[in-house]
Design a protein around this motif. Structure first.
Motif, short mmCIF file in Angstrom:
data_model
loop_
_atom_site.label_atom_id
_atom_site.label_comp_id
_atom_site.label_asym_id
_atom_site.label_seq_id
_atom_site.Cartn_x
_atom_site.Cartn_y
_atom_site.Cartn_z
N SER A 160 -0.90 2.17 5.56
CA SER A 160 -1.67 1.10 4.07
C SER A 160 -1.32 1.26 3.00
N CYS A 161 0.22 1.06 2.80
CA CYS A 161 0.89 -0.34 1.75
C CYS A 161 1.48 -1.07 2.86
N GLN A 162 1.22 -1.74 4.66
CA GLN A 162 1.66 -2.63 5.19
C GLN A 162 3.04 -2.56 5.15
N ARG A 184 1.73 -4.37 -2.14
CA ARG A 184 1.89 -2.75 -1.56
C ARG A 184 2.75 -1.61 -1.57
N THR A 194 -4.36 1.51 -4.08
CA THR A 194 -5.89 1.07 -2.91
C THR A 194 -7.15 3.34 -3.05
N HIS A 230 0.28 7.19 7.86
CA HIS A 230 -0.48 6.72 7.73
C HIS A 230 -0.23 6.46 6.46
N GLU A 233 -7.60 3.97 -0.35
CA GLU A 233 -6.89 4.80 1.07
C GLU A 233 -5.78 5.35 0.67
N CYS A 234 -5.01 4.67 0.17
CA CYS A 234 -3.92 4.81 -0.05
C CYS A 234 -2.95 6.09 -1.25
#
Length: 476
Positions: free
Chosen positions: A435-437, A458, A379, A431, A381-382
């Motif tokens: 962002s990847c769970q 993710r 994503t 963070h 963000e990631c």
């Protein structure tokens, strides 16, 4: 520009949902338009969607067309701004006689002002009634060509998000750099000779794209489950996939139907997936140090822009399919095109060295395609946090955290050879994994990891990207 803006929009308003971003302004996407869904090379990759010039009525038998009924509603008002800033410098001194320094800074900003958007939806109940007992024309060219490729599925547009007013997408790019050097020669009887060179480069671009009214930004599909005699059913649930039935002994199978993804909801599943991909990382680790360093340098350069990563991934995918890519058709800046070409040149060299094993170039190609595909799946963000963590945290540190996530979930810092991270570095790393769970928790000298429930692919995508780049980063 437009494809990036549409993709960012979908990530913000419907991540993991039904909506599909439009990839080109040339795509004709209306209600009941036929779209071909193509499964990708890796199971965790998002499918490719190829809008066609055909309407459902064009591929039906009979003379009575289906008249769709649509429902229009206000959706949202959307204005989004996304920016990236990259900065770096290199300084070198050689035997006290020469010095060299390079500084570079890239920044980009993409502003999408779509304004008020509306949603057009099919009356699915009416479509079900109208399509009952209808047949597809199995001799139609589009049906025949799609059916020949077993990884492709038919879908029809059931919903779309469209603009209600003229709007714009604006991209601002600033690239700057400074270069300086000094080279001196000293001899017993010779005078000292000094050569100094300084230079700077700056390149700015500002592009505005005006988007007309009634432009489709995103859409959703209903897939078709098609029998060999032309009968079809609409796949109304998200976990029901379409495809073509095999005509013959395996008549219960559907070509193109995608199986449920192996979601790594537990570390054991993630470990199993990474072990299956381990040979790709080993191929990269076995390359000469200079080759690894060059590949990492050029891939890192491409990573300055996420769309450039997508371009590199597409080029490598074409090569995996035996096609010869045309670099002139790649959507990227000249600087990134040079880096992409440099990666291709290194791939060619892998197959030309005398010590190269059989098919080494093919193996390296597959490994690089794996890595770039994983990075491309991140994503927005990631991806942004991943770039920062690669620079500040270090790939080998991230690799040890990947091992922690896929193994017992604990990493003692004292025995791992890692220094205790600063608060800023730890926050960035935390963070990134969040962002990847994946959650990171620091308990004294130990970092503990835990994969969230239903994380999708993710965590796997992040781990592949880290392990792949770390395989190029390791020293002999």
């Amino acid at each position: 520009m437009f494809a990036t803006a549409a993709r960012n929009f979908v990530e913000e308003v419907d991540h993991g949902g039904w909506l599909i971003p439009v990839s080109s302004l040339n795509d004709t996407v209306n209600l009941l338009s036929v779209v071909v869904k193509r499964k990708r090379f890796w199971i965790w990759q998002r499918p490719k969607y190829l809008p066609t010039d055909f309407h459902l009525n064009d591929i039906l038998t009979g003379d009575t067309p289906i008249q769709p009924v649509s429902i229009e509603t206000d959706f949202i008002k959307y204005d989004g701004t996304y920016g990236e800033n990259m900065k770096g410098s290199v300084n070198a001194n050689v035997f006290d006689h020469s010095s060299f320094n390079v500084e570079g800074k890239d920044s980009s900003k993409l502003q999408s002002s779509f304004g008020s958007l509306k949603k057009e939806e099919l009356d699915v109940q009416k479509l079900l009634r109208d399509s009952k007992n209808r047949l597809l024309d199995m001799s139609h060219g589009l049906v025949q060509q799609t059916m020949e490729k077993h990884r492709q599925v038919f879908g029809i547009v059931k919903e779309r998000i469209v603009t209600t007013q003229p709007c714009s997408v604006i991209e601002e790019v600033q690239q700057g750099g400074n270069c300086g050097g000094r080279l001196s020669f000293c001899g017993g009887k010779s005078p000292k000779v000094s050569l100094k060179e300084n230079g700077s480069l700056r390149k700015d671009s500002d592009v505005t794209m005006e988007i007309p009214i009634h432009t489709t930004i995103a859409y959703a599909l209903i897939e078709l489950e098609i029998k060999h005699d032309g009968r079809f059913e609409l796949c109304l649930l998200s976990d029901t996939k379409g495809g073509f039935e095999v005509d013959g002994p395996a008549s219960n199978q559907l070509l193109g139907a995608s199986r449920a993804p192996m979601s790594p909801s537990e570390s054991s599943h993630l470990k199993e997936e990474l072990e299956q991909l381990g040979e790709h990382f080993q191929v990269l680790s076995a390359l000469p140090a200079t080759t690894r360093a060059s590949l990492l340098q050029h891939i890192t350069k491409v990573m300055e822009n996420k769309e450039a990563v997508s371009s590199l991934q597409q080029v490598l995918e074409q090569m995996c399919q035996g096609k010869r890519p045309v670099l002139e058709e790649v959507t990227a800046t000249e600087s990134h095109k040079k880096s992409i070409q440099a990666v291709l040149d290194l791939l060619e060299q892998c197959g030309q060295t005398e010590s190269a094993q059989a098919n080494q170039s093919t193996a390296v190609l597959a490994a690089l395609h794996l890595i770039t595909s994983a990075i491309d799946e991140m994503t927005h963000e990631c991806y942004a946090v991943f770039w920062m963590c690669c620079s500040f945290t270090g790939l080998q540190t991230l690799k040890k955290l990947v091992h922690c996530v896929s193994e017992n979930g604990e990493l003692p810092l004292s025995s791992s050879g890692l220094a205790t991270p600063t608060e800023d570095v730890y926050e960035k790393t935390e963070h990134l994994f969040a962002s990847c769970q994946v959650s990171l928790k620091r308990d004294g000298d130990t970092v503990k990891t835990e994969i969230h429930q239903q994380p999708g692919h993710r965590p796997l995508v992040l781990c592949i990207a880290i392990k792949g780049l770390a395989s190029l980063d390791q020293s002999d």
